[in-house]
Design an enzyme around this catalytic site. Structure first.
Site, PDB file in Angstrom:
ATOM      1  N   GLY A   1     -94.643  51.902 -47.876  1.00  0.00           N
ATOM      2  CA  GLY A   1     -93.406  52.008 -47.096  1.00  0.00           C
ATOM      3  C   GLY A   1     -92.333  51.032 -47.516  1.00  0.00           C
ATOM      4  O   GLY A   1     -92.610  49.954 -48.042  1.00  0.00           O
TER       5      GLY A   1
ATOM      6  N   ARG B   1     -86.675  48.299 -41.543  1.00  0.00           N
ATOM      7  CA  ARG B   1     -85.992  47.373 -40.629  1.00  0.00           C
ATOM      8  C   ARG B   1     -85.342  46.212 -41.365  1.00  0.00           C
ATOM      9  O   ARG B   1     -84.664  45.391 -40.768  1.00  0.00           O
ATOM     10  CB  ARG B   1     -86.962  46.909 -39.531  1.00  0.00           C
ATOM     11  CG  ARG B   1     -87.283  48.047 -38.557  1.00  0.00           C
ATOM     12  CD  ARG B   1     -88.209  47.614 -37.471  1.00  0.00           C
ATOM     13  NE  ARG B   1     -87.658  46.529 -36.680  1.00  0.00           N
ATOM     14  CZ  ARG B   1     -88.393  45.641 -36.035  1.00  0.00           C
ATOM     15  NH1 ARG B   1     -89.703  45.690 -36.103  1.00  0.00           N
ATOM     16  NH2 ARG B   1     -87.823  44.693 -35.323  1.00  0.00           N
TER      17      ARG B   1
ATOM     18  N   GLY C   1     -97.983  44.610 -31.212  1.00  0.00           N
ATOM     19  CA  GLY C   1     -98.855  45.346 -30.296  1.00  0.00           C
ATOM     20  C   GLY C   1     -99.512  44.366 -29.330  1.00  0.00           C
ATOM     21  O   GLY C   1     -99.843  43.244 -29.714  1.00  0.00           O
TER      22      GLY C   1
ATOM     23  N   GLU D   1     -99.161  49.565 -28.457  1.00  0.00           N
ATOM     24  CA  GLU D   1     -97.999  49.246 -29.291  1.00  0.00           C
ATOM     25  C   GLU D   1     -96.789  48.987 -28.397  1.00  0.00           C
ATOM     26  O   GLU D   1     -96.651  49.574 -27.312  1.00  0.00           O
ATOM     27  CB  GLU D   1     -97.709  50.397 -30.260  1.00  0.00           C
ATOM     28  CG  GLU D   1     -98.705  50.485 -31.390  1.00  0.00           C
ATOM     29  CD  GLU D   1     -98.830  49.183 -32.161  1.00  0.00           C
ATOM     30  OE1 GLU D   1     -97.845  48.758 -32.786  1.00  0.00           O
ATOM     31  OE2 GLU D   1     -99.913  48.568 -32.116  1.00  0.00           O
TER      32      GLU D   1
ATOM     33  N   TYR E   1     -77.462  32.335 -80.365  1.00  0.00           N
ATOM     34  CA  TYR E   1     -77.230  33.760 -80.171  1.00  0.00           C
ATOM     35  C   TYR E   1     -76.012  34.186 -80.976  1.00  0.00           C
ATOM     36  O   TYR E   1     -74.940  33.587 -80.864  1.00  0.00           O
ATOM     37  CB  TYR E   1     -76.995  33.996 -78.674  1.00  0.00           C
ATOM     38  CG  TYR E   1     -76.888  35.434 -78.262  1.00  0.00           C
ATOM     39  CD1 TYR E   1     -77.823  36.376 -78.683  1.00  0.00           C
ATOM     40  CD2 TYR E   1     -75.846  35.860 -77.427  1.00  0.00           C
ATOM     41  CE1 TYR E   1     -77.734  37.707 -78.275  1.00  0.00           C
ATOM     42  CE2 TYR E   1     -75.753  37.182 -77.018  1.00  0.00           C
ATOM     43  CZ  TYR E   1     -76.696  38.099 -77.453  1.00  0.00           C
ATOM     44  OH  TYR E   1     -76.605  39.402 -77.056  1.00  0.00           O
TER      45      TYR E   1
ATOM     46  N   ARG F   1     -67.166  17.865 -90.738  1.00  0.00           N
ATOM     47  CA  ARG F   1     -65.981  17.808 -89.884  1.00  0.00           C
ATOM     48  C   ARG F   1     -64.828  17.350 -90.766  1.00  0.00           C
ATOM     49  O   ARG F   1     -65.049  16.745 -91.832  1.00  0.00           O
ATOM     50  CB  ARG F   1     -66.186  16.842 -88.706  1.00  0.00           C
ATOM     51  CG  ARG F   1     -66.428  15.424 -89.148  1.00  0.00           C
ATOM     52  CD  ARG F   1     -66.769  14.496 -88.000  1.00  0.00           C
ATOM     53  NE  ARG F   1     -66.841  13.134 -88.481  1.00  0.00           N
ATOM     54  CZ  ARG F   1     -67.607  12.195 -87.968  1.00  0.00           C
ATOM     55  NH1 ARG F   1     -68.388  12.465 -86.929  1.00  0.00           N
ATOM     56  NH2 ARG F   1     -67.594  10.981 -88.458  1.00  0.00           N
TER      57      ARG F   1
HETATM   58  C1  UD1 Z   1     -98.700  46.625 -36.772  1.00  0.00           C
HETATM   59  C2  UD1 Z   1     -99.656  46.941 -35.618  1.00  0.00           C
HETATM   60  C3  UD1 Z   1     -99.284  46.064 -34.427  1.00  0.00           C
HETATM   61  C4  UD1 Z   1     -99.355  44.607 -34.835  1.00  0.00           C
HETATM   62  C5  UD1 Z   1     -98.499  44.327 -36.079  1.00  0.00           C
HETATM   63  C6  UD1 Z   1     -98.825  42.958 -36.590  1.00  0.00           C
HETATM   64  C7  UD1 Z   1    -100.317  49.285 -35.781  1.00  0.00           C
HETATM   65  C8  UD1 Z   1    -100.129  50.648 -35.244  1.00  0.00           C
HETATM   66  N1  UD1 Z   1     -99.558  48.324 -35.257  1.00  0.00           N
HETATM   67  O1  UD1 Z   1     -97.399  46.973 -36.314  1.00  0.00           O
HETATM   68  O2  UD1 Z   1    -100.178  46.296 -33.354  1.00  0.00           O
HETATM   69  O3  UD1 Z   1     -98.952  43.797 -33.745  1.00  0.00           O
HETATM   70  O4  UD1 Z   1     -98.800  45.260 -37.126  1.00  0.00           O
HETATM   71  O5  UD1 Z   1     -97.945  42.590 -37.592  1.00  0.00           O
HETATM   72  O6  UD1 Z   1    -101.171  49.087 -36.636  1.00  0.00           O
HETATM   73  N2  UD1 Z   1     -98.368  50.697 -43.561  1.00  0.00           N
HETATM   74  C9  UD1 Z   1     -98.818  51.649 -44.457  1.00  0.00           C
HETATM   75  N3  UD1 Z   1     -98.678  52.953 -44.152  1.00  0.00           N
HETATM   76  C10 UD1 Z   1     -98.155  53.383 -42.968  1.00  0.00           C
HETATM   77  C11 UD1 Z   1     -97.698  52.415 -42.067  1.00  0.00           C
HETATM   78  C12 UD1 Z   1     -97.822  51.079 -42.378  1.00  0.00           C
HETATM   79  O7  UD1 Z   1     -99.315  51.317 -45.535  1.00  0.00           O
HETATM   80  O8  UD1 Z   1     -98.086  54.594 -42.765  1.00  0.00           O
HETATM   81  C13 UD1 Z   1     -98.481  49.274 -43.913  1.00  0.00           C
HETATM   82  C14 UD1 Z   1     -97.131  48.600 -44.058  1.00  0.00           C
HETATM   83  O9  UD1 Z   1     -96.763  48.479 -45.414  1.00  0.00           O
HETATM   84  C15 UD1 Z   1     -97.356  47.223 -43.459  1.00  0.00           C
HETATM   85  C16 UD1 Z   1     -98.576  47.386 -42.553  1.00  0.00           C
HETATM   86  O10 UD1 Z   1     -99.156  48.627 -42.853  1.00  0.00           O
HETATM   87  O11 UD1 Z   1     -97.627  46.273 -44.453  1.00  0.00           O
HETATM   88  C17 UD1 Z   1     -98.201  47.321 -41.083  1.00  0.00           C
HETATM   89  O12 UD1 Z   1     -97.276  48.348 -40.805  1.00  0.00           O
HETATM   90  P1  UD1 Z   1     -95.986  48.110 -39.896  1.00  0.00           P
HETATM   91  O13 UD1 Z   1     -95.254  49.367 -39.861  1.00  0.00           O
HETATM   92  O14 UD1 Z   1     -95.295  46.900 -40.329  1.00  0.00           O
HETATM   93  O15 UD1 Z   1     -96.684  47.871 -38.501  1.00  0.00           O
HETATM   94  P2  UD1 Z   1     -96.101  47.080 -37.267  1.00  0.00           P
HETATM   95  O16 UD1 Z   1     -95.142  47.945 -36.540  1.00  0.00           O
HETATM   96  O17 UD1 Z   1     -95.668  45.748 -37.655  1.00  0.00           O
END
Ligand code: UD1
Ligand code: CA
Length: 449
Positions: free
Chosen positions: A11, A15, A140, A154, A369, A422
């Site tokens: 991703g 944000r 969360g 969440e 260069y 020079r």
């Molecule tokens: C997540 C947790 C939340 C926690 C927080 C801590 C879930 C549903 N929520 O929320 O409870 O408090 O982390 O920081 O797990 N990612 C993927 N594929 C996806 C979605 C995310 O690889 O489809 C990866 C992202 O790159 C990221 C990580 O998972 O590094 C966390 O995803 P993010 O969307 O940041 O979750 P938060 O909303 O922060």
């Protein structure tokens, strides 16, 4: 210790208003993901799987860190549980325990992972990592009864009472591999975001009567990076850790808050770092060296007892031998200095080798260069380069050779020779006064007052 590891890293930084994969934004000069993978490497999992976006640079970064890492692609970011299922083909039937790490959460300490492992060894089937947040923001929320974890809600789905909870989910989870994969596949998109949440495996596990627990860590470790403000906070956490680690290794930082480290900065004991110094990636400083104020170093090696700066710039490929001196407003790139060599003022040394005990005078420039290619300059041992020498490369100055000030060198200078290139100086007696008088006489306005 976990048997396998999954790092969720797909991703873009939505944000952060960024088009780049989020985990490739940098802390300490390297991607956030590199910090997480370094921690993963220390855990030495049998299989390490990084989940990245479809064909993005995340997999490249992962393989650069360690060629044994397996990469699973998730073309659409449908949530953390969905991301785990993308890694499932690599783990199906592999047994053991799997730890899920978040690619945007770089500061988890090894002791914390051990604490998760301990809870698992004590009989828990699923162990989440929680932390007491001073500012819970959008993390969360963990609903628990002591160490028993009931469910994770969440932020988007939480009511006011749940949002008021301060025990938050750090996002890491350790579980039996089979349980993790089965429950992650069962986590449906029944929530405000329409995503498959990994956090749902807590309630799903509880419903099956499984032992689900929460282990806590310090808030600083759990910092998850979602916004540019989070990234800035993470940078300052990293810098604080790096400064403390340097001090613990016997490095004197005269004004710690003004020194900026990279992830891989290596400074031996007995080194003094003056205020306002920046270390980019790839810097090694040997003991006894002094890095004076306002210097900027990257990709360089500084030998023992050398002095760099103030206001020096060492660029990649710089190798300074022992006891060298690179002074103010000197820039060095892709160049070696032999033991005791000096360039103390206002100089550019690029693509060069400077022999042992050679002295490079103020204002010297290696003209490396020609507009198309870079060329090398070689300066022999104990050579003396007069101030303001232009060294038009490729060129060699021999051992114990000299160049006169203001010389433009275009041909090699043999060992022991002096090169002067020079025009000869002529003095015209009294001419300056005469000239001034004539100019004043013909001028409309007298601007000399
Ligand atoms: C997540 C947790 C939340 C926690 C927080 C801590 C879930 C549903 N929520 O929320 O409870 O408090 O982390 O920081 O797990 N990612 C993927 N594929 C996806 C979605 C995310 O690889 O489809 C990866 C992202 O790159 C990221 C990580 O998972 O590094 C966390 O995803 P993010 O969307 O940041 O979750 P938060 O909303 O922060
Ligand atoms: Ca996050």
């Amino acid at each position: 210790m976990p048997t396998h590891l999954i790092v969720l890293a797909a991703g873009t930084g939505t944000r952060m208003l960024s088009d780049r994969p989020k985990v490739l934004h940098e802390i300490g000069g390297v991607p956030i993901l590199a910090h997480v993978l370094a921690a993963a490497e220390a855990l030495d999992g049998e299989r390490v799987i990084v989940v990245g976006g479809d064909g993005d640079a995340v997999s490249e970064e992962a393989l650069k860190t360690d060629g044994r890492i397996r990469v699973a692609e998730q073309s659409e970011q449908r949530g953390t549980a969905h991301a785990v299922t993308m890694a499932a083909p690599e783990l199906d039937g592999k047994g053991g325990d799997t730890l899920v790490l978040l690619g945007d959460t770089p500061f988890i300490r090894p002791d914390t992972i051990s604490a998760l492992g301990k809870a698992r060894a004590d009989g828990a089937e699923i162990v989440f990592l929680g932390f007491e947040a001073s500012d819970p923001a959008r993390y969360g929320r963990i609903v628990s009864d002591g160490t028993t974890l009931l469910k994770i809600v969440e932020w988007k789905d939480a009511d006011d009472a749940t949002r008021a909870l301060t025990l938050c989910n750090a996002g890491l989870v350790l579980a039996g591999t089979a349980t993790l994969l089965r429950l992650a596949a069962a986590a449906g998109p029944k929530n405000a975001a329409g995503e498959h949440y990994l956090t749902d495996i807590a309630a799903l596990g509880r419903a099956e009567g499984l032992d689900v627990r929460v282990v806590t860590c310090a808030e600083e470790e759990a910092l998850g990076i979602n916004t540019c403000a989070d990234l800035a906070r993470a940078e300052s956490v990293f810098q604080a850790r790096a400064r403390n680690a340097a001090a613990d290794r016997g490095v004197t930082l005269q004004s710690p808050d003004t020194v900026h480290f990279a992830f891989d900065t290596r400074i031996d004991r007995n080194v003094v770092v003056e205020p306002n110094v920046v270390f980019g990636p790839g810097v090694v400083i040997e003991s006894g060296a002094r890095i004076r104020a306002f210097s900027h170093l990257e990709g360089c090696h500084v030998g023992r007892n050398s002095v760099v700066g103030p206001h020096a710039r060492l660029r990649p490929g710089t190798k300074l031998g022992a006891g060298t001196q690179v002074g103010n407003f000197v820039e060095v790139k892709n160049a070696e200095f032999g033991e005791g060599a000096q360039a103390k003022h206002l100089t550019y040394i690029g693509d060069a080798s400077i022999g042992r005990a050679a002295n490079v005078g103020a204002g010297t420039i290696t003209c490396n260069y020609d507009g198309v290619s870079k060329h090398r300059t070689e300066i022999g041992e104990k050579a003396f380069i007069g101030s303001s020498t232009m060294l038009v490369a490729p060129v060699r100055i021999g051992d114990e050779a000299m160049t006169a000030s203001g010389t433009v060198i275009t041909r090699n200078v043999p060992d022991g020779d002096l090169a002067i290139a020079r025009t000869r100086q002529k003095n015209k007696p009294g001419f300056a006064r005469k000239l001034l008088a004539r100019l004043r006489a013909t001028s409309d306005t007298d601007k000399a007052e």
